[in-house]
Scaffold this motif. Sequence first.
Motif, PDB file in Angstrom:
ATOM      1  N   PRO A  98       0.829  -1.218   0.000  1.00  0.00           N
ATOM      2  CA  PRO A  98       0.000   0.000   0.000  1.00  0.00           C
ATOM      3  C   PRO A  98       0.859   1.262   0.000  1.00  0.00           C
ATOM      4  O   PRO A  98       1.821   1.372   0.755  1.00  0.00           O
ATOM      5  CB  PRO A  98      -0.815  -0.121   1.290  1.00  0.00           C
ATOM      6  N   GLY A  99       0.533   2.186  -0.898  1.00  0.00           N
ATOM      7  CA  GLY A  99       1.214   3.468  -0.950  1.00  0.00           C
ATOM      8  C   GLY A  99       2.513   3.491  -1.742  1.00  0.00           C
ATOM      9  O   GLY A  99       3.080   4.551  -1.959  1.00  0.00           O
ATOM     10  N   ALA A 100       3.010   2.350  -2.169  1.00  0.00           N
ATOM     11  CA  ALA A 100       4.272   2.313  -2.910  1.00  0.00           C
ATOM     12  C   ALA A 100       4.012   2.456  -4.408  1.00  0.00           C
ATOM     13  O   ALA A 100       3.022   1.944  -4.929  1.00  0.00           O
ATOM     14  CB  ALA A 100       5.007   1.006  -2.646  1.00  0.00           C
ATOM     15  N   THR A 101       4.914   3.149  -5.074  1.00  0.00           N
ATOM     16  CA  THR A 101       4.810   3.273  -6.526  1.00  0.00           C
ATOM     17  C   THR A 101       5.695   2.228  -7.191  1.00  0.00           C
ATOM     18  O   THR A 101       6.613   1.668  -6.564  1.00  0.00           O
ATOM     19  CB  THR A 101       5.252   4.670  -7.002  1.00  0.00           C
ATOM     20  N   ALA A 102       5.452   1.989  -8.462  1.00  0.00           N
ATOM     21  CA  ALA A 102       6.246   1.012  -9.213  1.00  0.00           C
ATOM     22  C   ALA A 102       7.705   1.447  -9.274  1.00  0.00           C
ATOM     23  O   ALA A 102       8.616   0.622  -9.164  1.00  0.00           O
ATOM     24  CB  ALA A 102       5.668   0.834 -10.617  1.00  0.00           C
ATOM     25  N   PHE A 103       7.952   2.755  -9.411  1.00  0.00           N
ATOM     26  CA  PHE A 103       9.340   3.236  -9.453  1.00  0.00           C
ATOM     27  C   PHE A 103      10.039   2.992  -8.126  1.00  0.00           C
ATOM     28  O   PHE A 103      11.191   2.565  -8.089  1.00  0.00           O
ATOM     29  CB  PHE A 103       9.409   4.723  -9.802  1.00  0.00           C
ATOM     30  N   GLN A 104       9.353   3.266  -7.003  1.00  0.00           N
ATOM     31  CA  GLN A 104       9.946   3.026  -5.683  1.00  0.00           C
ATOM     32  C   GLN A 104      10.322   1.559  -5.508  1.00  0.00           C
ATOM     33  O   GLN A 104      11.383   1.244  -4.973  1.00  0.00           O
ATOM     34  CB  GLN A 104       8.972   3.433  -4.581  1.00  0.00           C
ATOM     35  N   LEU A 105       9.455   0.669  -5.972  1.00  0.00           N
ATOM     36  CA  LEU A 105       9.713  -0.759  -5.828  1.00  0.00           C
ATOM     37  C   LEU A 105      10.907  -1.196  -6.684  1.00  0.00           C
ATOM     38  O   LEU A 105      11.751  -1.973  -6.236  1.00  0.00           O
ATOM     39  CB  LEU A 105       8.464  -1.558  -6.194  1.00  0.00           C
ATOM     40  N   ALA A 106      10.982  -0.690  -7.901  1.00  0.00           N
ATOM     41  CA  ALA A 106      12.116  -1.026  -8.768  1.00  0.00           C
ATOM     42  C   ALA A 106      13.413  -0.508  -8.162  1.00  0.00           C
ATOM     43  O   ALA A 106      14.430  -1.212  -8.122  1.00  0.00           O
ATOM     44  CB  ALA A 106      11.904  -0.446 -10.166  1.00  0.00           C
ATOM     45  N   ASP A 107      13.385   0.720  -7.654  1.00  0.00           N
ATOM     46  CA  ASP A 107      14.574   1.316  -7.047  1.00  0.00           C
ATOM     47  C   ASP A 107      14.980   0.569  -5.778  1.00  0.00           C
ATOM     48  O   ASP A 107      16.166   0.299  -5.555  1.00  0.00           O
ATOM     49  CB  ASP A 107      14.298   2.791  -6.742  1.00  0.00           C
ATOM     50  N   SER A 108      14.008   0.209  -4.941  1.00  0.00           N
ATOM     51  CA  SER A 108      14.299  -0.532  -3.704  1.00  0.00           C
ATOM     52  C   SER A 108      14.908  -1.892  -4.008  1.00  0.00           C
ATOM     53  O   SER A 108      15.830  -2.343  -3.327  1.00  0.00           O
ATOM     54  CB  SER A 108      13.021  -0.740  -2.882  1.00  0.00           C
ATOM     55  N   THR A 109      14.377  -2.547  -5.039  1.00  0.00           N
ATOM     56  CA  THR A 109      14.897  -3.861  -5.406  1.00  0.00           C
ATOM     57  C   THR A 109      16.333  -3.754  -5.905  1.00  0.00           C
ATOM     58  O   THR A 109      17.192  -4.553  -5.531  1.00  0.00           O
ATOM     59  CB  THR A 109      14.003  -4.524  -6.470  1.00  0.00           C
ATOM     60  N   LEU A 110      16.595  -2.780  -6.746  1.00  0.00           N
ATOM     61  CA  LEU A 110      17.956  -2.585  -7.252  1.00  0.00           C
ATOM     62  C   LEU A 110      18.918  -2.292  -6.097  1.00  0.00           C
ATOM     63  O   LEU A 110      20.028  -2.828  -6.053  1.00  0.00           O
ATOM     64  CB  LEU A 110      17.993  -1.454  -8.275  1.00  0.00           C
ATOM     65  N   TYR A 111      18.488  -1.487  -5.149  1.00  0.00           N
ATOM     66  CA  TYR A 111      19.321  -1.191  -3.977  1.00  0.00           C
ATOM     67  C   TYR A 111      19.592  -2.464  -3.178  1.00  0.00           C
ATOM     68  O   TYR A 111      20.727  -2.706  -2.750  1.00  0.00           O
ATOM     69  CB  TYR A 111      18.630  -0.141  -3.097  1.00  0.00           C
ATOM     70  N   ALA A 112      18.556  -3.297  -2.971  1.00  0.00           N
ATOM     71  CA  ALA A 112      18.727  -4.549  -2.219  1.00  0.00           C
ATOM     72  C   ALA A 112      19.700  -5.493  -2.933  1.00  0.00           C
ATOM     73  O   ALA A 112      20.520  -6.152  -2.287  1.00  0.00           O
ATOM     74  CB  ALA A 112      17.374  -5.233  -2.029  1.00  0.00           C
ATOM     75  N   ILE A 113      19.624  -5.536  -4.247  1.00  0.00           N
ATOM     76  CA  ILE A 113      20.524  -6.403  -5.019  1.00  0.00           C
ATOM     77  C   ILE A 113      21.968  -5.925  -4.888  1.00  0.00           C
ATOM     78  O   ILE A 113      22.885  -6.716  -4.648  1.00  0.00           O
ATOM     79  CB  ILE A 113      20.101  -6.449  -6.501  1.00  0.00           C
ATOM     80  N   LYS A 114      22.177  -4.620  -5.039  1.00  0.00           N
ATOM     81  CA  LYS A 114      23.533  -4.080  -4.931  1.00  0.00           C
ATOM     82  C   LYS A 114      24.103  -4.283  -3.531  1.00  0.00           C
ATOM     83  O   LYS A 114      25.283  -4.582  -3.365  1.00  0.00           O
ATOM     84  CB  LYS A 114      23.538  -2.598  -5.282  1.00  0.00           C
ATOM     85  N   LYS A 115      23.258  -4.126  -2.522  1.00  0.00           N
ATOM     86  CA  LYS A 115      23.699  -4.273  -1.132  1.00  0.00           C
ATOM     87  C   LYS A 115      24.069  -5.725  -0.821  1.00  0.00           C
ATOM     88  O   LYS A 115      25.036  -5.991  -0.117  1.00  0.00           O
ATOM     89  CB  LYS A 115      22.586  -3.795  -0.201  1.00  0.00           C
ATOM     90  N   ALA A 116      23.321  -6.681  -1.354  1.00  0.00           N
ATOM     91  CA  ALA A 116      23.546  -8.097  -1.039  1.00  0.00           C
ATOM     92  C   ALA A 116      24.815  -8.642  -1.664  1.00  0.00           C
ATOM     93  O   ALA A 116      25.475  -9.515  -1.113  1.00  0.00           O
ATOM     94  CB  ALA A 116      22.348  -8.919  -1.494  1.00  0.00           C
ATOM     95  N   ARG A 117      25.165  -8.197  -2.861  1.00  0.00           N
ATOM     96  CA  ARG A 117      26.366  -8.643  -3.577  1.00  0.00           C
ATOM     97  C   ARG A 117      26.428 -10.146  -3.789  1.00  0.00           C
ATOM     98  O   ARG A 117      27.494 -10.748  -3.775  1.00  0.00           O
ATOM     99  CB  ARG A 117      27.624  -8.189  -2.855  1.00  0.00           C
ATOM    100  N   THR A 118      25.272 -10.792  -3.962  1.00  0.00           N
ATOM    101  CA  THR A 118      25.273 -12.239  -4.194  1.00  0.00           C
ATOM    102  C   THR A 118      25.697 -12.591  -5.606  1.00  0.00           C
ATOM    103  O   THR A 118      26.207 -13.670  -5.838  1.00  0.00           O
ATOM    104  CB  THR A 118      23.877 -12.838  -3.923  1.00  0.00           C
ATOM    105  N   SER A 119      25.468 -11.713  -6.550  1.00  0.00           N
ATOM    106  CA  SER A 119      26.023 -11.897  -7.886  1.00  0.00           C
ATOM    107  C   SER A 119      26.382 -10.526  -8.431  1.00  0.00           C
ATOM    108  O   SER A 119      25.785  -9.520  -8.077  1.00  0.00           O
ATOM    109  CB  SER A 119      25.032 -12.607  -8.811  1.00  0.00           C
ATOM    110  N   VAL A 120      27.368 -10.492  -9.259  1.00  0.00           N
ATOM    111  CA  VAL A 120      27.929  -9.232  -9.722  1.00  0.00           C
ATOM    112  C   VAL A 120      27.053  -8.625 -10.814  1.00  0.00           C
ATOM    113  O   VAL A 120      26.729  -9.275 -11.801  1.00  0.00           O
ATOM    114  CB  VAL A 120      29.361  -9.458 -10.258  1.00  0.00           C
TER     115      VAL A 120
END
Length: 195
Positions: A98-120
């Motif tokens: 609720p309340g999240a936009t598609a852009f926020q979700l895409a940006d949050s996911t990209l941030y989570a991926i970069k932070k995790a560093r599970t694959s380059v």
Amino acid sequence: MIKYWSAVVGRLAPVAGLAAAVVGAAMLAALLVCDEAPWTSALTQSALAGVTCGVRFTLVVSIPDTVTAVRTAAHYGLSLEPAAARLPGIRRVAADTPGATAFQLADSTLYAIKKARTSVISEVLKLGHGMAVLICKSPYGPEIHVSMDFTVTEGRTLAVLTCRPTTSWKRLDGGASWAIQGTRERHVRAALKQH
């Protein structure tokens, strides 16, 4: 491992059959025209050559791909599944956001991926409204094109992850798309839970 190998053989069967038919037909023509061999002998020899070619092709492609898939799965701490042989790999994740936009979700996911560093991540191709497109390196296979599409409808999000090798003609990638897709799915789920 055997189930994955069987899935790979199933994917290779049409190509192996075509190779066997071409080799068998070429040998049949050569035996009949050049050697003037009798029909029965020529058919037997050409059929045997075609089948041998098809089996060898299947083994030469499937065994190295299976070994690579086992190594890739072990690298990511996954159990190898027959689904790893399917390309492109597509997974869907749904969550209330609720309340999240598609852009926020895409940006949050990209941030989570970069932070995790599970694959380059070798390159971010696109980050826009409801979409993130990346190129990821796999440890033993080819580079993988990862597309994440987010659709938000009345506070509910559907994320669709699509992974495939960057080389469009590849039909097998040693489980790389499947493994990267599994790690990306976890990141998407984590990002969706934050909203």
